[in-house]
Design a protein around this motif. Structure first.
Motif, PDB file in Angstrom:
ATOM      1  N   LYS A 102       0.599  -1.184   0.142  1.00 28.25           N
ATOM      2  CA  LYS A 102       0.133  -0.067   0.049  1.00 28.25           C
ATOM      3  C   LYS A 102       0.819   1.273  -0.001  1.00 28.25           C
ATOM      4  O   LYS A 102       1.881   1.375   0.472  1.00 28.25           O
ATOM      5  CB  LYS A 102      -0.714  -0.041   1.077  1.00 28.25           C
ATOM      6  N   GLU A 103       0.349   2.327  -0.601  1.00 26.41           N
ATOM      7  CA  GLU A 103       1.013   3.544  -0.931  1.00 26.41           C
ATOM      8  C   GLU A 103       1.468   4.260   0.444  1.00 26.41           C
ATOM      9  O   GLU A 103       2.524   5.148   0.596  1.00 26.41           O
ATOM     10  CB  GLU A 103       0.165   4.523  -1.602  1.00 26.41           C
ATOM     11  N   GLU A 104       0.601   4.069   1.532  1.00 28.75           N
ATOM     12  CA  GLU A 104       1.041   4.877   2.831  1.00 28.75           C
ATOM     13  C   GLU A 104       2.127   4.508   3.289  1.00 28.75           C
ATOM     14  O   GLU A 104       2.909   5.074   3.946  1.00 28.75           O
ATOM     15  CB  GLU A 104      -0.199   4.368   3.839  1.00 28.75           C
ATOM     16  N   LEU A 106       5.009   4.455   1.862  1.00 31.37           N
ATOM     17  CA  LEU A 106       5.809   5.491   1.384  1.00 31.37           C
ATOM     18  C   LEU A 106       6.292   6.566   2.713  1.00 31.37           C
ATOM     19  O   LEU A 106       7.396   7.115   2.528  1.00 31.37           O
ATOM     20  CB  LEU A 106       5.475   6.190   0.076  1.00 31.37           C
ATOM     21  N   LYS A 116      10.599   3.522  -1.977  1.00 30.79           N
ATOM     22  CA  LYS A 116      11.020   4.691  -2.852  1.00 30.79           C
ATOM     23  C   LYS A 116      12.271   4.185  -3.713  1.00 30.79           C
ATOM     24  O   LYS A 116      12.761   4.970  -4.436  1.00 30.79           O
ATOM     25  CB  LYS A 116      11.598   5.755  -1.968  1.00 30.79           C
ATOM     26  N   PRO A 121       4.725   0.795  -4.618  1.00 34.86           N
ATOM     27  CA  PRO A 121       3.676   1.337  -3.771  1.00 34.86           C
ATOM     28  C   PRO A 121       2.482   1.341  -4.713  1.00 34.86           C
ATOM     29  O   PRO A 121       2.630   1.281  -6.124  1.00 34.86           O
ATOM     30  CB  PRO A 121       4.049   2.845  -3.658  1.00 34.86           C
ATOM     31  N   LEU A 122       1.292   1.002  -4.218  1.00 35.75           N
ATOM     32  CA  LEU A 122      -0.044   0.680  -4.893  1.00 35.75           C
ATOM     33  C   LEU A 122      -1.093   1.478  -4.211  1.00 35.75           C
ATOM     34  O   LEU A 122      -1.307   1.030  -2.818  1.00 35.75           O
ATOM     35  CB  LEU A 122      -0.116  -0.594  -4.998  1.00 35.75           C
ATOM     36  N   ASN A 123      -1.897   2.155  -4.803  1.00 35.14           N
ATOM     37  CA  ASN A 123      -3.066   2.839  -4.210  1.00 35.14           C
ATOM     38  C   ASN A 123      -4.239   2.215  -5.199  1.00 35.14           C
ATOM     39  O   ASN A 123      -4.273   2.586  -6.248  1.00 35.14           O
ATOM     40  CB  ASN A 123      -3.062   4.539  -4.416  1.00 35.14           C
ATOM     41  N   SER A 129      -2.388   4.608 -10.469  1.00 37.54           N
ATOM     42  CA  SER A 129      -1.641   3.976  -9.521  1.00 37.54           C
ATOM     43  C   SER A 129      -1.454   2.429  -9.972  1.00 37.54           C
ATOM     44  O   SER A 129      -0.413   1.981 -10.032  1.00 37.54           O
ATOM     45  CB  SER A 129      -1.755   4.504  -8.036  1.00 37.54           C
ATOM     46  N   ALA A 133       1.927   0.692 -10.846  1.00 35.07           N
ATOM     47  CA  ALA A 133       2.615  -0.459 -10.109  1.00 35.07           C
ATOM     48  C   ALA A 133       2.557  -1.891 -10.889  1.00 35.07           C
ATOM     49  O   ALA A 133       3.588  -2.453 -10.558  1.00 35.07           O
ATOM     50  CB  ALA A 133       1.672  -0.459  -9.005  1.00 35.07           C
TER      51      ALA A 133
END
Length: 245
Positions: A102-104, A106, A116, A121-123, A129, A133
């Motif tokens: 999950k993007e969070e 990051l 990074k 990361p994936l939303n 996104s 990804a």
């Protein structure tokens, strides 16, 4: 009193992660700049995962249904109920790999370094996104890397955790590249630390991980993705239910 001690142990674990992350940071930074294959970064990550866990009494015991030839590339799918799952998989995989998560992550100072650089990361709420990804995941697989994906998409909100429905993205990806799936059942990490431990704290102990036989995808088409996902779900669920009895 017991709950208080478990919260103390959680803070000790957080302290261990922070201390060793700072200690390892020069090596992490150096290898994160070498973007060809990230082999060095994954080796340092594996060492970091071991020491941060061992320092507070978290250990991981793996049972393999069959030996795995880590020279190949795989999609590794595991259930997800604890942040310790990430360390467990990091210690398990003996080749170059990346997490898709999950993007969070990051925004976390520790996981952010990996998301990074090597990790993806994936939303899931954003089509753009998701496209980026899975395009990057496609490139990694073509370059010989394995991918680790928690197909539930998140840690379940229920306690004790129950296995959620799987997203079919990992299975489509495996079929498109005709590479095997490795199902992984992490049976009791949640008993040591559920989620991030903020609600119930944590306690030391051995986390048991069952690494199932790989499932071949040769000859399957994307129309078989749902069926493949259910097969992997049933394998993991069966092992988790066996652990409960």
């Amino acid at each position: 009193m017991k709950r208080f001690l478990k919260q103390i142990h959680r803070y000790l674990y957080i302290g261990s992660v922070v201390f060793f992350f700072i200690l390892y940071y020069p090596f992490l930074y150096y290898y994160s700049r070498k973007r060809e294959r990230f082999t060095g970064l994954n080796k340092v990550r594996r060492s970091l995962g071991f020491v941060t866990s061992a320092a507070v009494g978290f250990f991981y015991r793996f049972s393999f249904e069959k030996p795995i030839d880590w020279s190949g590339k795989f999609i590794i799918c595991a259930n997800h109920s604890s942040i310790l799952d990430i360390t467990a998989i990091t210690l398990m995989v003996r080749s170059n790999f990346a997490f898709l998560g999950k993007e969070e992550l990051l925004n976390n100072p520790v996981t952010g370094l990996f998301f990074k650089t090597v990790d993806i990361p994936l939303n899931r709420e954003s089509k753009m996104s998701s496209f980026r990804a899975f395009k990057r995941a496609d490139e990694y697989i073509r370059n010989g890397m394995s991918l680790v994906i928690f197909p539930e998409g998140k840690i379940p909100d229920t306690y004790p955790p129950q296995l959620s429905t799987f997203k079919n993205g990992p299975f489509k990806l495996a079929i498109e590249h005709q590479i095997p799936i490795i199902p992984v059942s992490i049976t009791n990490a949640w008993e040591k630390m559920w989620d991030d431990g903020s609600e119930y704290g944590s306690r030391p102990g051995i986390c048991h991980i069952c690494v199932h036989s790989q499932i071949e995808t040769a000859g399957l088409t994307v129309d078989d993705a749902d069926l493949l996902g259910r097969k992997v779900h049933d394998i993991i669920k069966g092992r988790l239910e066996k652990n409960e009895t």
